[in-house]
Design a protein around this motif. Structure first.
Motif, PDB file in Angstrom:
ATOM      1  N   LEU A 160      34.113  74.175 -20.889  1.00  0.00           N
ATOM      2  CA  LEU A 160      33.857  73.951 -19.466  1.00  0.00           C
ATOM      3  C   LEU A 160      32.374  73.677 -19.271  1.00  0.00           C
ATOM      4  N   GLU A 161      32.088  72.795 -18.331  1.00  0.00           N
ATOM      5  CA  GLU A 161      30.695  72.406 -18.133  1.00  0.00           C
ATOM      6  C   GLU A 161      30.440  72.171 -16.648  1.00  0.00           C
ATOM      7  N   GLU A 162      29.263  72.547 -16.202  1.00  0.00           N
ATOM      8  CA  GLU A 162      28.863  72.225 -14.837  1.00  0.00           C
ATOM      9  C   GLU A 162      28.722  70.722 -14.727  1.00  0.00           C
ATOM     10  N   LEU A 163      29.235  70.160 -13.633  1.00  0.00           N
ATOM     11  CA  LEU A 163      29.369  68.706 -13.513  1.00  0.00           C
ATOM     12  C   LEU A 163      28.058  67.963 -13.770  1.00  0.00           C
ATOM     13  N   GLU A 164      26.983  68.361 -13.116  1.00  0.00           N
ATOM     14  CA  GLU A 164      25.728  67.624 -13.273  1.00  0.00           C
ATOM     15  C   GLU A 164      25.204  67.736 -14.695  1.00  0.00           C
ATOM     16  N   HIS A 165      25.443  68.871 -15.327  1.00  0.00           N
ATOM     17  CA  HIS A 165      25.044  69.045 -16.724  1.00  0.00           C
ATOM     18  C   HIS A 165      25.807  68.074 -17.614  1.00  0.00           C
ATOM     19  N   ALA A 166      27.119  67.941 -17.356  1.00  0.00           N
ATOM     20  CA  ALA A 166      27.947  67.008 -18.136  1.00  0.00           C
ATOM     21  C   ALA A 166      27.515  65.570 -17.908  1.00  0.00           C
ATOM     22  N   LYS A 167      27.187  65.236 -16.667  1.00  0.00           N
ATOM     23  CA  LYS A 167      26.750  63.868 -16.349  1.00  0.00           C
ATOM     24  C   LYS A 167      25.457  63.526 -17.084  1.00  0.00           C
ATOM     25  N   LYS A 168      24.545  64.473 -17.133  1.00  0.00           N
ATOM     26  CA  LYS A 168      23.275  64.228 -17.805  1.00  0.00           C
ATOM     27  C   LYS A 168      23.489  63.979 -19.287  1.00  0.00           C
ATOM     28  N   ARG A 169      24.490  64.646 -19.868  1.00  0.00           N
ATOM     29  CA  ARG A 169      24.793  64.433 -21.293  1.00  0.00           C
ATOM     30  C   ARG A 169      25.509  63.119 -21.525  1.00  0.00           C
TER      31      ARG A 169
END
Length: 491
Positions: free
Chosen positions: A317-326
């Motif tokens: 599971l990942e926080e959305l903005e964190h996933a987007k940055k990756r």
């Protein structure tokens, strides 16, 4: 997708041999409608509100009060997405091939090969007959650790690889904001059993790993050590609901801002003599030994108990903005979920299913999801007389007769993985969202007279554009859990 080198003191060689051959296709599914205002009857338990950035716990004192929840879009809202999937199951140790086998109606149930059970009235199970740990776990750990720990480590690391967490990416993470919650119903049962046998000879025969490797928290602990993840790391034991409790608590840590990434799920491996014998004593297992592939038959009138399974399921599971940055692939979004307790019986569900209904209704209310938006349920449905029927009745009571609603049970193909079942079923649910295909209900040949077969998936896979999916898990002790997943639309 790049592969990860997860070298550490516990993992002696990189996982470079593991490759994801399954291209991840973007979802073209419709996004669910969101209701601004919802009214719900509240009973007991706790509810996790994922979409509005807060967590609301409903106490017993509020159990008979009507309440209204107004949904507000908040600037700092933290949303939770699924970016990695790992699975070790009776159908294989690749989450994507696992789902493909489910769609094809392949069963993992057969005669027990791991030990002599010729004198047992139940001689069938869904075993993991082979598992390569090369590149995932050190030989020392693989030799001494309990099966549940091995399954969790392999599934957890494969979820990381699936999410594109390479060695380089891992080095760039703030590991104080990365956590692990792996639930288990029984933990290191084999290690415990070996210890009981050793002490009969002499205390000197006891393994120094007897205590550590028998603990239910050790899968989370060792995985965190292996990865250097210093955020929240613990285990949850709520019997067969352990995985869902773990997933919802992991999501809650991200919501609160404790973490940005969480590995979560469940693992169990109790297909050993004492495990099977214990459930035989509970009169819980099917005795259809002459035809193992037909033994697991949720909602079928001829069901005679569940089939024991083993394995692990892990979601990243990942926080959305964190996933987007990756720039990583996003499989689905978690909209919310709920936890309640029947407070009724140690093994039997409440006869009126009030805890199940309350759990599903609260998950909907706190997530801002309309009942008509849920068109797929991956049910707990273990293939027991009481369990299947109580859940079906609770679903109808909660959702009414929605002609679009489809329901299936993953346990019809892989048996009951106990504390790991919810995580394996969450993997199947997320894959259903990604692919647009839901797997069949195996062996539903003579539907129980108390169920409407039109709600249940038939003997073949079905195409379904999922708006919102619900995954249910219910455990001994009356523990109820529901999680809501939906396609991520990129907004």
């Amino acid at each position: 997708m790049e592969t990860a080198s997860l070298a550490s003191p516990l993992c002696t060689s990189p996982a470079a041999n593991y490759r994801n051959y399954h291209a991840l296709k973007s979802s073209m599914l419709k996004s669910p409608k969101r209701h601004k205002k919802l009214t719900s009857r509240c009973n007991i338990g706790s509810t996790f509100c994922i979409r509005n950035g807060t967590t609301m716990a409903v106490s017993a004192a509020q159990s008979e009060k009507e309440f209204v929840i107004t949904k507000k879009k908040e600037t700092g809202e933290r949303r939770i997405v699924v970016t990695g999937l790992g699975a070790v199951t009776p159908l294989g140790d690749d989450a994507h091939l696992f789902h493909t086998s489910l769609l094809e109606g392949v069963t993992g149930i057969s005669d027990i090969h791991g030990f002599d059970c010729s004198e047992f009235p139940t001689r069938i199970a869904a075993e993991i007959k082979s598992l390569s740990t090369d590149g995932w776990i050190s030989p020392k750990i693989a030799k001494k650790a309990d099966k549940y720990l091995i399954y969790a480590l392999v599934a957890g690391k494969k979820a990381l690889v699936d999410a594109g967490i390479t060695e380089q990416v891992s080095g760039e993470l703030d590991k104080s904001r990365c956590g692990v919650i792996i639930g288990s119903a029984m933990g290191g049962l084999r290690v415990l059993n070996d210890g009981f046998e050793a002490i009969k000879v002499s205390y000197k025969k006891m393994s120094p790993f007897y205590i550590p490797y028998s603990l239910t928290n050790m899968a989370s602990a060792v995985l965190a050590m292996d990865l250097g993840w210093a955020g929240p790391s613990y285990s949850i034991n709520t019997a067969c609901a352990s995985s869902n409790y773990s997933i919802l608590n992991a999501a809650n840590h991200i919501i609160k801002g404790d973490t940005d990434i969480m590995l979560c799920g469940g693992s169990d491996g109790m297909i050993i003599p004492s495990g099977i014998a214990g459930l035989i004593a509970c009169n819980a297992l099917s005795q259809r030994n002459s035809d193992p592939t037909k033994a697991a038959r949720p909602w079928d009138a001829d069901r005679d108990g569940f089939v024991m399974g083993e394995g692990a399921g892990v979601l990243l599971l990942e926080e959305l903005e964190h996933a987007k940055k990756r720039g990583t692939n996003i499989y689905a979004e978690i909209l919310g979920g709920s936890l309640t307790c029947d407070a009724y019986h140690i093994t039997a569900p409440h006869p009126e299913g009030v805890g199940m209904v309350s759990c599903m209704e609260k998950a909907l209310a706190q997530s801002g999801v309309a009942k008509e938006d849920v068109n797929y349920i991956n049910a707990h449905a273990p293939s027991t007389r009481l369990g299947d029927l109580r859940e079906y009745q609770a679903v109808i009571r909660c959702f009414g007769k929605n002609p679009e609603l489809r329901m299936n049970s993953t346990k019809s193909l892989i048996g009951h993985l106990l504390g790991a079942s919810g995580a394996a079923e969450a993997v199947a649910t997320v894959k259903a969202i990604q692919t647009g295909w839901i797997h069949p209900n195996l062996n539903l040949e003579n539907p129980d007279k108390h169920v409407d077969a039109k709600v249940l998936v038939g003997p073949k896979k079905e195409r379904l554009d999922i708006k919102v999916a619900m995954s249910n898990s219910f455990g001994f002790g009356g523990h109820n859990s529901s999680i809501l997943f939906a396609p991520f639309k990129g907004n």
